[in-house]
Design a protein around this motif. Sequence first.
Motif, PDB file in Angstrom:
ATOM      1  N   HIS A  38       0.806  -1.213   0.000  1.00 14.63           N
ATOM      2  CA  HIS A  38       0.000   0.000   0.000  1.00 14.63           C
ATOM      3  C   HIS A  38       0.847   1.276   0.000  1.00 14.63           C
ATOM      4  O   HIS A  38       0.300   2.376   0.091  1.00 14.63           O
ATOM      5  CB  HIS A  38      -0.939   0.004   1.215  1.00 14.63           C
ATOM      6  N   GLN A  39       2.163   1.135  -0.097  1.00 15.51           N
ATOM      7  CA  GLN A  39       3.029   2.307  -0.155  1.00 15.51           C
ATOM      8  C   GLN A  39       3.364   2.618  -1.610  1.00 15.51           C
ATOM      9  O   GLN A  39       3.779   1.729  -2.364  1.00 15.51           O
ATOM     10  CB  GLN A  39       4.308   2.051   0.650  1.00 15.51           C
ATOM     11  N   THR A  40       3.185   3.865  -2.000  1.00 22.31           N
ATOM     12  CA  THR A  40       3.318   4.253  -3.405  1.00 22.31           C
ATOM     13  C   THR A  40       4.694   3.927  -3.963  1.00 22.31           C
ATOM     14  O   THR A  40       4.820   3.289  -5.009  1.00 22.31           O
ATOM     15  CB  THR A  40       3.050   5.762  -3.556  1.00 22.31           C
ATOM     16  N   LEU A  88      10.634   6.560   1.949  1.00 24.81           N
ATOM     17  CA  LEU A  88       9.199   6.708   1.724  1.00 24.81           C
ATOM     18  C   LEU A  88       8.825   8.127   1.319  1.00 24.81           C
ATOM     19  O   LEU A  88       9.477   9.096   1.730  1.00 24.81           O
ATOM     20  CB  LEU A  88       8.431   6.333   2.991  1.00 24.81           C
ATOM     21  N   GLU A  98       3.693  11.289   2.458  1.00 21.63           N
ATOM     22  CA  GLU A  98       2.411  10.803   2.956  1.00 21.63           C
ATOM     23  C   GLU A  98       2.530   9.375   3.508  1.00 21.63           C
ATOM     24  O   GLU A  98       1.970   9.057   4.563  1.00 21.63           O
ATOM     25  CB  GLU A  98       1.355  10.853   1.843  1.00 21.63           C
ATOM     26  N   ASP A  99       3.259   8.519   2.786  1.00 25.06           N
ATOM     27  CA  ASP A  99       3.454   7.146   3.264  1.00 25.06           C
ATOM     28  C   ASP A  99       4.251   7.129   4.560  1.00 25.06           C
ATOM     29  O   ASP A  99       3.985   6.317   5.467  1.00 25.06           O
ATOM     30  CB  ASP A  99       4.172   6.314   2.205  1.00 25.06           C
ATOM     31  N   GLU A 131       1.931   8.103   7.418  1.00 26.14           N
ATOM     32  CA  GLU A 131       1.031   7.015   7.790  1.00 26.14           C
ATOM     33  C   GLU A 131       1.770   5.964   8.614  1.00 26.14           C
ATOM     34  O   GLU A 131       1.236   5.438   9.592  1.00 26.14           O
ATOM     35  CB  GLU A 131       0.431   6.370   6.532  1.00 26.14           C
TER      36      GLU A 131
END
Length: 985
Positions: free
Chosen positions: A144-146, A302, A305-306, A309
């Motif tokens: 789920h990490q871009t 990362l 945003e990631d 989170e």
Amino acid sequence: MECLAPVIGETLRLMYVSTFSRVANAIKFKSNVKALNDSIERLTKLKGNMSEDHETLLTKDKPLRLKLMRWQREAEEVISKARLKLEERVSCGMSLRSRMSRKLVKILDEVKMLEKNGIEFVDMLSVESTPERVEHVPGVSVVHQTMASNMLAKIRDGLISDKTQKIGVWGMGGVGKTTLVRTLNNKLREEAATQPFGLVIFVIVSKEFDPKGVQKQIAERLDIDTQMEESEEKLARRIYVVLMKERNFLLILDDVWKPIDLDLLGIPRREENKGSKVILTSRFLEVCRSMRTDLDVRVDCLLEEDAWELFCKNAGDVVRSDHVRPIAKAVSLECGGLPLAIITVGTAMRGKKNVKLWNHVLSKLSKSVPWIKSIEEKVFQPLKLSYDFLEGKAKFCFLLCALFPEDYSIEVTELVRYWMAEGFMEEQGSQEESMNEGIAIVESLKDYCLLEDGARRNTVKMHDVVRDFAIWIMSSSQDDCHSLVMSGTGLQEIRQDKFAPSLWRVSLMNNKLESLPDLAEEYCVKASALLLQGNSLLKEVPIGFLQAFPALRILNLSGTRIKSFPSCSLLRLSSLHSLFLRECFNLVELPSLETLAKLELLDLCGTHIHEFPIGLEELKSFRHLDLSRTLHLESIPARVVSRLSSLETLDMTSSHYRWSVQGETQKGEATVEEIGCLQCLRVLSIRLHSSPFLLNKRNTWIKRLKKFQLVVGSRYILRTRYDKRRLTISHLNVSQVSIGWLLAYTTSLALNHCKGIEAMMKKLVIDNRSFKNLKSLTIENAFINTNSWVEMVSTKTSKQSSDMLDLLPNLEELHLRRVDLETFSELQTHLGLRLETLKIIEITMCRKLRTLLGKRNFLTIPKLEEIEISYCDSLQNLHEALLNHEPFLPNLRVLKLRNLPKLVSICNWGEAWECLEQVEVIHCYQLNCLPISSTCGRIKKIKGELSWWERLEWDDPSALTTVQPFFHPVREVPLLIADAATQML
């Protein structure tokens, strides 16, 4: 006109709907064409994989072969039809595209349905007679990490490309390289039916590259047996032969620090096996280049945003509050997107609500100069923040963990003993209290992500980056942290200039040192720990070397080849707390230890000493003595052990020495009565002579023990999970002893070659004793005449309610070996055993056993989870026919049946055991049914001969389809009868 208006309106509406539908379908025409093309490609690939992977298997199973051929035929037909329609679209005009789009959708649905059926078919055919194609690697995922998703896509493109054979994944320490390839591995496992590899091998390399260790990991994955003496070259050839048979395999090498010659490991070259692929992770791009990778993927930190989170996940809900959130976001940014730093800082700040504390943390992070200067400092600075949050005691405990080699799984008990020796634990309490305090610190360090679970149970280890950070702290500091750490580096010699007066700890463990340098006397005056264990070539420790460490509290020479220990009178190690000489197999003698005034722990496990250590009785603080596996220990002088007034632990497990009572031993030898004088003793493991007097009530000091292993007679030990307080009695007439008082404190009882068991049990039943602590019972080599008890028990139970009689109300394990019984129920009924808590039954070589549970005296065993029966020549069934249809073993999970030539049934026809997970049936040729139905969804593994499996009858035909993927065929060998088995054992 007014009458026509509704009609005209409805007509216009229908025209509008029809026109809109045609326009919509025309618009969707291109997307439908693309979707159909993609689906056809996947279906074609699935069809090819299925033909290759299961061709050999299906030659043995006609129904499955016919089903596969039918599916392949339907797939060919729909693929041809789809391609024909796609060709027609070229000549299709705009007016026909709406109609054509509807037909494409219909064909697309057919393709998807066949693809779904094909995947389910592949799953059904999966067998475990060969290694699983992809094994799950535990850990978190990054799907789920871009940034991670983009990198995964790049790697997967490389795996598909014919131009790419080796892929390098590189980046700084702690950035998530392992997590990335672990995620890739587990994604391939989820897509087992469509992914291109017949086998995926995941291997951890680590900093100190050990070719043999890596080979063993690969060999284990390939089910290749390895021998300790086997050369790397020979093992490489064996690995090569197996991998050459794999058309498509993927090898993932994680944490590579130096270039690796894959030829030496046995990995086929690209030109030899074109379907093979290799992925390696490393901190250094140079390593990837040296290994001639075709594609290099850099793992970046990362995205903001990631990262945020991930920070929130570890810091908790407090960071989402209005007053903390802005500062917390700034702290997250200061971590630079490095996952390890984010997790460490986030965990350190978890639940912190004080805004001033957050501001203080942000100030320290933003003003840190090392953060800018180098990569290592960017990693270490966030880690140091977590380190600074530790209390002083926990800091020292954490740093001591770095003395062990990289990727080393540290026994928690060993670690805590070191902490105790260093003085980090409270000295007022007992060993148990200190151990509990140490375990609490371990859990705290794990919570701070400074320690993690090791490879084995009750072990911990350091992440390599965290360990590097700890070593950086110790090597750069000149205060009480300064240490020399060169453990597990393959060191063959150590220079004198490596030592300094400022050193507090020295770790040279697990190296290849053959000698140690001469140092000036009292040179390392501050050093409290010297770890030299695991240097198997080291034959001597010079007195001059040890005299340089006058302040030692810990000295570990375990696993070395020393034959003797230097004279303690010369060493003057007055501060020594713990001396470890474990598995020094050549050590035959010790000097007097009386000058080691503060010694509390001595570990001589596995040494070849002949006599009890001299001088221990002079040490007022001595608490722990380990003499286990001292196979040559012959004598313990009288009036020595009784003077160890502070002794808490005496471990003589599997020692040659046997204790006796006073009057039954040679003059001048120690007796059991001396152990009774030790008021502080809490843990005891000894072997005693076969004397009934040892078990008399006068030895009530046993009540003080929190843990004991008492072996009366031979060194017979069958380990169970309830050995905290274990009593093993061998070759003794137990009718001559009053054992009830001792059983009240015992958790595990083993009776081996004992006479008088009937009389002993009679007495216990008559006394109506209930032994609530006893959880494991083992009876071996015994003749038990239960018929002689019937009258007595009947009389007893007629006078009082049978509900009141339960000899062993909490028994969980029962082991019977070579016991003359016709039914297990004889024990259950005549001994007053309800067995309501019994979870495990293991029966071996009981030649007269006909049935497990008899019809007349049948009682259920509601919580039974495991049954293991072997070499019982007369066993015909597990229970005689019952009138009810309820499963008599409703919670059974594991069933193992071996060498039972007369076994016909184990259940009623049609009966199903819903909780069953593992079944093993070997050499039970008359057993033709299993209590398994299609609803038994917990089955994980079934082992047995292929001939037996094919002969099984199924009350529920669909059950075979359900469990077929879980069957593991074993090699068929001749039946071994009980007599032969007895001789082998």
